[in-house]
Design an enzyme around this catalytic site. Structure first.
Site, PDB file in Angstrom:
ATOM      1  N   SER A  99       0.867  -1.173   0.000  1.00 51.14           N
ATOM      2  CA  SER A  99       0.000   0.000   0.000  1.00 51.14           C
ATOM      3  C   SER A  99       0.905   1.226   0.000  1.00 51.14           C
ATOM      4  O   SER A  99       2.096   1.133   0.348  1.00 51.14           O
ATOM      5  CB  SER A  99      -0.876   0.004   1.260  1.00 51.14           C
ATOM      6  N   TYR A 112      -3.346  -0.854  10.113  1.00 48.17           N
ATOM      7  CA  TYR A 112      -3.180  -1.101   8.682  1.00 48.17           C
ATOM      8  C   TYR A 112      -1.743  -0.787   8.258  1.00 48.17           C
ATOM      9  O   TYR A 112      -1.114  -1.569   7.534  1.00 48.17           O
ATOM     10  CB  TYR A 112      -4.172  -0.254   7.898  1.00 48.17           C
TER      11      TYR A 112
END
Length: 258
Positions: free
Chosen positions: A144, A157
């Site tokens: 990401s 996350y």
């Protein structure tokens, strides 16, 4: 049973936006795909959609973060296709709770790490012996923009995606002499259900404003299409030179250039 001369790849999270895009691109390139997702209907529909493609989609319902499940579907890929050439680990979840770290439940951290990091660990762990035995192969993991940056209320996350980069680079170093490449494709916001979740987390009262925040972070004035990120992963799986390994590939509309 599929022909052993055709390349075969495992894709996890295959029923989601990016996962489904990757499966479509791979089978249209004559690559067999074992498509794994928690939701059986999503991969069954994908199989039906691609029934006339030149390669096969083998749908599997299962949890990519469960060791026994991963061992079983890796073995199935070998048995069914006769070979394994690569793994595209896409399965993942969002941040779970959009709160500062001290307010996030421990269970949320555990689940985000389990799905986003452990699934990658297991996918590599059980595929690697087969890739080595077959003379080499490719691993692409999904990170990401937040795998090497950070954002408020995304602590769990961020932790999970930073872990993906660390273990992928370690594998690239450990297995390079076995002709195994490992890389990480790192999208920013995409037009997916997870993107919608992030937009709602940024601005629960007006998710459209949340989307605008993510749009404004990109130099080209939009978020990514899942097909774009999938295409980079497919290139890494099938086309990238052998010397490309251990590398983070941003697909973020120049967000990383800031």
């Amino acid at each position: 049973m599929a022909t052993e001369s055709r390349r075969s790849v495992i894709v996890t999270g295959a029923g989601g936006g990016m996962g489904a895009a990757a499966v479509r691109q791979l089978v249209k390139r004559n690559v067999n795909v074992l498509a794994v997702d928690l939701r059986p209907q999503s991969v069954e529909l994908l199989k039906s959609e691609l029934a006339d493609a030149p390669a096969e989609v083998l749908p599997v319902a299962g949890d990519a973060a469960d060791a026994e499940t991963v061992q079983a579907f890796v073995a199935l890929a070998i048995t069914h296709f006769g070979r394994l050439d690569g793994v595209f680990n896409i399965a993942g979840v969002g941040t779970g709770e959009f709160r500062p770290l001290a307010e996030v439940q421990n269970a949320t951290y555990d689940e985000v790490m389990r799905v986003n990091a452990k699934s990658v660990w297991l996918g590599m762990k059980y595929a690697l012996p087969h890739l080595v035995a077959g003379g080499g192969g490719t691993i692409v993991n999904t990170g990401s923009h937040l795998a090497w940056h950070a954002a408020p209320t995304f602590s769990a996350y961020c932790a999970s995606k930073h872990a993906v980069i660390g273990m992928t680079k370690a594998v690239a170093l450990e297995y390079g002499r076995d002709n195994v490449r490992a890389n990480i494709v790192c999208p920013s916001a995409m037009e997916t259900a997870m993107g919608q979740e992030a937009a709602e987390g940024i601005d629960p009262e007006d998710p459209r404003a949340g989307w605008q925040v993510m749009i404004d972070q990109s130099a080209n004035g939009r978020v990514a299409r899942p097909e774009e990120t999938a295409a980079v992963g497919v290139w890494l799986l099938l086309d990238a030179p052998q010397h490309v390994s251990g590398v983070v590939f941003p697909v973020d509309g120049a967000q990383s250039a800031k």
